[in-house]
Design a protein around this motif. Structure first.
Motif, mmCIF file in Angstrom:
data_model
loop_
_atom_site.group_PDB
_atom_site.id
_atom_site.type_symbol
_atom_site.label_atom_id
_atom_site.label_comp_id
_atom_site.label_asym_id
_atom_site.label_seq_id
_atom_site.Cartn_x
_atom_site.Cartn_y
_atom_site.Cartn_z
ATOM 1 N N HIS A 113 0.861 -1.183 0.000
ATOM 2 C CA HIS A 113 0.000 0.000 0.000
ATOM 3 C C HIS A 113 0.897 1.233 0.000
ATOM 4 C CE1 HIS A 113 0.973 -0.690 4.251
ATOM 5 N NE2 HIS A 113 0.857 0.626 4.408
ATOM 6 N N PHE A 114 0.318 2.363 -0.365
ATOM 7 C CA PHE A 114 1.042 3.624 -0.299
ATOM 8 C C PHE A 114 1.240 4.019 1.168
ATOM 9 C CE2 PHE A 114 -1.006 4.528 -4.604
ATOM 10 C CZ PHE A 114 0.151 4.208 -5.305
ATOM 11 N N ASP A 115 2.355 4.668 1.471
ATOM 12 C CA ASP A 115 2.689 5.003 2.854
ATOM 13 C C ASP A 115 1.704 5.990 3.485
ATOM 14 O OD1 ASP A 115 4.880 3.365 2.686
ATOM 15 O OD2 ASP A 115 6.329 4.983 2.357
ATOM 16 N N TYR A 116 1.033 6.771 2.683
ATOM 17 C CA TYR A 116 0.159 7.823 3.209
ATOM 18 C C TYR A 116 -1.306 7.373 3.333
ATOM 19 C CZ TYR A 116 -0.393 8.295 -1.837
ATOM 20 O OH TYR A 116 -0.589 8.029 -3.166
ATOM 21 N N VAL A 117 -1.560 6.087 3.229
ATOM 22 C CA VAL A 117 -2.903 5.559 3.482
ATOM 23 C C VAL A 117 -2.838 4.610 4.671
ATOM 24 C CG1 VAL A 117 -3.457 5.690 1.012
ATOM 25 C CG2 VAL A 117 -2.771 3.501 2.010
ATOM 26 N N ASP A 118 -3.984 4.349 5.267
ATOM 27 C CA ASP A 118 -4.085 3.352 6.333
ATOM 28 C C ASP A 118 -4.715 2.102 5.729
ATOM 29 O OD1 ASP A 118 -4.743 1.727 8.477
ATOM 30 O OD2 ASP A 118 -5.235 3.404 9.790
ATOM 31 N N PRO A 119 -3.945 1.033 5.548
ATOM 32 C CA PRO A 119 -4.500 -0.161 4.894
ATOM 33 C C PRO A 119 -5.598 -0.826 5.705
ATOM 34 C CG PRO A 119 -2.351 -0.652 5.832
ATOM 35 C CD PRO A 119 -2.544 0.830 5.971
ATOM 36 N N HIS A 120 -5.705 -0.455 6.974
ATOM 37 C CA HIS A 120 -6.726 -1.055 7.829
ATOM 38 C C HIS A 120 -7.916 -0.122 8.041
ATOM 39 C CE1 HIS A 120 -3.714 -4.097 8.558
ATOM 40 N NE2 HIS A 120 -2.882 -3.196 9.068
ATOM 41 N N ALA A 121 -7.991 0.913 7.265
ATOM 42 C CA ALA A 121 -9.115 1.851 7.417
ATOM 43 C C ALA A 121 -10.438 1.110 7.248
ATOM 44 C CB ALA A 121 -9.008 2.966 6.390
ATOM 45 N N PRO A 122 -11.385 1.330 8.148
ATOM 46 C CA PRO A 122 -12.671 0.633 8.030
ATOM 47 C C PRO A 122 -13.512 1.194 6.887
ATOM 48 C CG PRO A 122 -12.725 2.198 9.842
ATOM 49 C CD PRO A 122 -11.312 2.180 9.339
ATOM 50 N N LYS A 123 -14.336 0.351 6.315
ATOM 51 C CA LYS A 123 -15.273 0.762 5.276
ATOM 52 C C LYS A 123 -16.625 1.053 5.914
ATOM 53 C CE LYS A 123 -12.263 -0.382 2.014
ATOM 54 N NZ LYS A 123 -11.552 0.622 1.202
ATOM 55 N N GLY A 124 -17.340 1.987 5.301
ATOM 56 C CA GLY A 124 -18.684 2.267 5.783
ATOM 57 C C GLY A 124 -18.947 3.752 5.913
ATOM 58 N N GLY A 125 -20.167 4.096 6.284
ATOM 59 C CA GLY A 125 -20.523 5.480 6.538
ATOM 60 C C GLY A 125 -20.831 6.267 5.290
ATOM 61 N N THR A 126 -21.269 7.495 5.520
ATOM 62 C CA THR A 126 -21.628 8.412 4.437
ATOM 63 C C THR A 126 -20.849 9.702 4.597
ATOM 64 O OG1 THR A 126 -23.861 7.514 4.205
ATOM 65 C CG2 THR A 126 -23.485 9.741 3.373
ATOM 66 N N LEU A 127 -20.254 10.151 3.532
ATOM 67 C CA LEU A 127 -19.577 11.443 3.493
ATOM 68 C C LEU A 127 -20.425 12.381 2.653
ATOM 69 C CD1 LEU A 127 -16.982 13.155 4.084
ATOM 70 C CD2 LEU A 127 -16.148 12.369 1.847
ATOM 71 N N THR A 128 -20.876 13.464 3.266
ATOM 72 C CA THR A 128 -21.690 14.453 2.558
ATOM 73 C C THR A 128 -20.863 15.702 2.310
ATOM 74 O OG1 THR A 128 -23.690 13.624 3.617
ATOM 75 C CG2 THR A 128 -23.816 15.795 2.605
ATOM 76 N N LEU A 129 -20.856 16.138 1.072
ATOM 77 C CA LEU A 129 -20.045 17.280 0.656
ATOM 78 C C LEU A 129 -20.894 18.286 -0.101
ATOM 79 C CD1 LEU A 129 -16.957 15.284 -0.675
ATOM 80 C CD2 LEU A 129 -17.142 16.435 1.540
ATOM 81 N N ALA A 130 -20.373 19.492 -0.222
ATOM 82 C CA ALA A 130 -21.035 20.538 -1.010
ATOM 83 C C ALA A 130 -20.369 20.629 -2.376
ATOM 84 C CB ALA A 130 -20.953 21.869 -0.271
ATOM 85 N N ASN A 131 -20.875 21.557 -3.217
ATOM 86 C CA ASN A 131 -20.279 21.726 -4.541
ATOM 87 C C ASN A 131 -18.780 21.980 -4.393
ATOM 88 O OD1 ASN A 131 -22.333 23.405 -3.479
ATOM 89 N ND2 ASN A 131 -22.400 24.707 -5.262
ATOM 90 N N PRO A 132 -17.949 21.196 -5.082
ATOM 91 C CA PRO A 132 -16.504 21.398 -4.986
ATOM 92 C C PRO A 132 -16.026 22.571 -5.827
ATOM 93 C CG PRO A 132 -16.993 19.585 -6.459
ATOM 94 C CD PRO A 132 -18.313 20.036 -5.894
ATOM 95 N N ASN A 133 -16.885 23.117 -6.647
ATOM 96 C CA ASN A 133 -16.537 24.267 -7.474
ATOM 97 C C ASN A 133 -17.742 25.201 -7.523
ATOM 98 O OD1 ASN A 133 -18.315 22.976 -9.307
ATOM 99 N ND2 ASN A 133 -16.605 21.818 -10.164
#
Length: 638
Positions: free
Chosen positions: A58-78
């Motif tokens: 894996h890349f060094d800047y990620v957590d290979p054990h990061a859990p999956k799940g949940g919802t990420l809500t975002l606004a217009n990126p532009n």
């Protein structure tokens, strides 16, 4: 016998290639070798070797054990307030946010090195010894969202489509040196180049791949590519479209059968089950929605919002967290870009006078809470930025072009005017007036006028809803002291984009993204061929053989030092052309996020904050979120 473009190679070609691979020496990493799938090369580097060796997990800047799940809500990126297409590859319409998450590419880069490419859709990469072609072997496990396998023919279809008149012209500009794609066998595709270039294999590796069935009608017919709009894409990326509503909301769902989830280049990434985008009508509404908890994370663009807007109950009680993240990105160039197709701006002395009229220290102090630094290069905040006098490597590139260049290019690098003592705005405006007079502009009858008596009047076009008005007002006041009249025109994003695509503007604020290893995008941004193509990135209208020659020097660089020399030489020529009135940059990302979101402890070096959130963050376990674990610390990163 020459084969027709796009046809498969006869079996004898594959046999001879395989035999050649048996005796060829070589291995992982460099841009060389003539073998295809028989020579394992899961990654390549433009210069040197890739950071990650074969077998990395894996890349060094990620957590290979990061859990999956949940919802990420975002606004217009532009600034798009409404989308009307799921096709991000055409000129028409406003693409839905997050739509790139539906498409995988042949290769991906890493966030902690400048220019490498690791196989994604491709599990093997082989660059020809002469540098005139590259082969990609498609991972047999690769699948589209409809379950179909991804084949070499699909890759060729995607390339041919994006190079056609039905797609946006920037693809034809970026891949102008790719002559054709050829299907070698069901899993292998070769791209031929018009000339050898170390960046070309990496550039074509960024090709997004989509299914020919995308947009196909029930009767089997297929509409023109630029007529595909709200038909759900058939891509191979980690997400699919779950639902959308009224052009103002879209819900993306993580594909539970995403074929690449366990690849080293994807492990620990794309962790949210659902990503929801809500589009707000203006920045003020978006800010209030954030403070009300309607979405989960935001990257602050405006210093005023960061210092004064991101306040209130949710910040006070820790439900919303403000944090600064350092980056090492090349900041590129943000500034007032001038359209030199307009006769008013064709004299470089006029453009230099416009630069002298911007009082950045005043703006930084009065409007930006001293959070920014002045941009001073087209490669700001990078080793590629030119400073001082040109060195021997730069001069070797500049001397053959001396007859085409301003002699000032061979002197000190163009410095941005300063008003801090002992300098002053008054002194800068005096210099500007002298330059304008030399260009034929003098003050009379209440205005700065040319020899024919026409006043100096121009328009600054903007789509920020007036948020940039204070900056323009300050700039316009200074220009007014010279007798120049500025009209500030604000419009909606769709009309703004249309006017830019048609080069129908005098001056506007733009941000030219930086790159740690610039390459073919320069052809679109400053290349002469792009200057006359509506929709291209050459909005300034630069048409210079000297610039073209230095862009080619960048593309031809075979070592990192050669690239640095070429980029700095190009930087000198562009900065002495005064095509842009530089503005400012920040070496940090300012992020607000809700308590409960987590991210890896190791940051990448080169990254876009919004993309980093999407790709590597996750929903923290409730116990960690409540206890204030390091993943949600409010400590700024230094």
């Amino acid at each position: 016998m020459a084969r027709a473009p796009g046809t498969q190679e006869p079996e004898i070609f594959k046999i001879l290639t395989a035999l050649a691979c048996v005796i060829e020496l070589g291995g992982f990493g460099g841009l060389g070798g003539a073998c295809g799938a028989a020579r394992a090369a899961p990654a390549i580097a433009q210069y040197g070797a890739p950071r990650y060796a074969p077998g990395f997990t894996h890349f060094d800047y990620v957590d290979p054990h990061a859990p999956k799940g949940g919802t990420l809500t975002l606004a217009n990126p532009n600034r798009i307030t409404r989308f009307d297409t799921f096709n991000p590859y055409i000129l028409r319409g406003n693409p839905a946010p997050g739509i790139d998450l539906l498409f995988d590419t042949l290769t991906v880069g890493s966030g902690d090195e400048a220019s490498s490419a690791y196989g994604l859709l491709a599990d093997d990469i082989a660059v020809a010894a002469d540098g005139l072609s590259v082969r990609f072997h498609i991972n047999p496990a690769a699948r589209f969202s409809n379950g179909d396998p991804v084949t070499a023919a699909d890759v060729k279809y995607s390339f041919d489509t994006l190079m056609s008149q039905a797609a946006a012209p920037n693809y034809r500009a970026v891949w102008a040196d790719v002559s054709r794609a050829t299907v070698i066998d069901p899993q292998t595709v070769r791209f031929d180049f018009r000339h050898a270039g170390r960046e070309l294999p990496l550039t074509i590796g960024a090709l997004p791949v989509f299914s020919p069935k995308w947009g196909q009608r029930a009767d089997g017919s297929h509409p023109p590519f630029d007529a595909i709009a709200l038909e759900k894409p058939i891509g191979s990326g980690p997400y699919t479209i779950a639902s959308y509503s009224g052009g103002t909301q879209i819900v993306l769902q993580r594909n539970p059968r995403y074929w690449a989830a366990d690849l080293p280049v994807r492990r620990g990434m794309f962790n949210f089950d659902r990503i929801v985008y809500k589009l707000y009508g203006d920045p003020a509404a978006r800010l209030e929605a954030l403070k009300a908890g309607e979405f989960d994370a935001s990257v602050a663009v405006l210093a005023r919002d960061w210092v004064r807007g991101y306040t209130g109950g949710r910040f006070n009680d820790g439900r919303l967290i403000k944090r600064v993240f350092k980056h090492s990105n090349d900041a590129g160039m943000q500034g007032f870009f001038v359209n030199i197709r307009r006769p008013l701006f064709q004299d470089v002395r006029v453009r230099q006078a416009l630069d002298l009229a911007l009082d950045f220290p005043y703006l930084n102090r009065q409007l930006f809470y001293n959070q920014y630094s002045r941009s001073d290069s087209f490669f700001t905040n990078s080793e590629l930025a030119a400073h001082g006098l040109p060195d021997a490597g730069e001069l070797a590139l500049l001397e053959p072009l001396r007859a085409q260049l301003d002699p000032a290019v061979f002197g000190p690098m163009a410095l941005q005017p300063d008003t801090a003592p002992p300098g002053s705005l008054r002194d800068n405006l005096r210099r500007a007036r002298t330059l304008l007079a030399a260009a034929g502009w003098t003050y009379r009858d209440g205005a700065l006028r040319d020899r024919a008596g026409q006043p100096f009047v121009f328009e600054i076009l903007d789509d920020s809803g007036g948020a940039f008005g204070a900056v323009v007002a300050s700039y316009a006041r200074n220009l007014a002291k010279l007798g120049i009249t500025v009209n500030f025109r604000t419009t909606d994003f769709a009309l703004y984009q249309q006017r830019l695509q048609n080069f129908d503007f005098d001056m506007t604020t733009l941000a030219w993204p930086g790159s740690q290893s610039p390459g073919n995008e320069l052809l679109d941004n400053v290349g002469s061929a792009a200057a006359g193509i509506p929709g291209s990135g050459n909005l300034v209208g630069i048409h210079s053989p000297a610039v073209d020659a230095l862009v080619q020097a960048v593309l031809a660089a075979r070592t990192r030092p050669a690239l640095v020399d070429a980029a700095r030489a190009l930087d000198r020529v562009l900065m002495h052309g005064y095509y842009v009135v530089p503005q400012w940059y920040s070496p940090v990302h300012r992020v607000v996020y809700r308590r409960g979101l987590a991210f890896p402890t190791t940051l990448p070096l080169y990254y876009d904050a919004a993309g980093w959130i999407l790709s590597t963050w996750w929903e923290a376990p409730k116990a960690a979120a409540v206890s204030g674990a390091s993943a949600v610390s409010t400590r700024p990163d230094s």
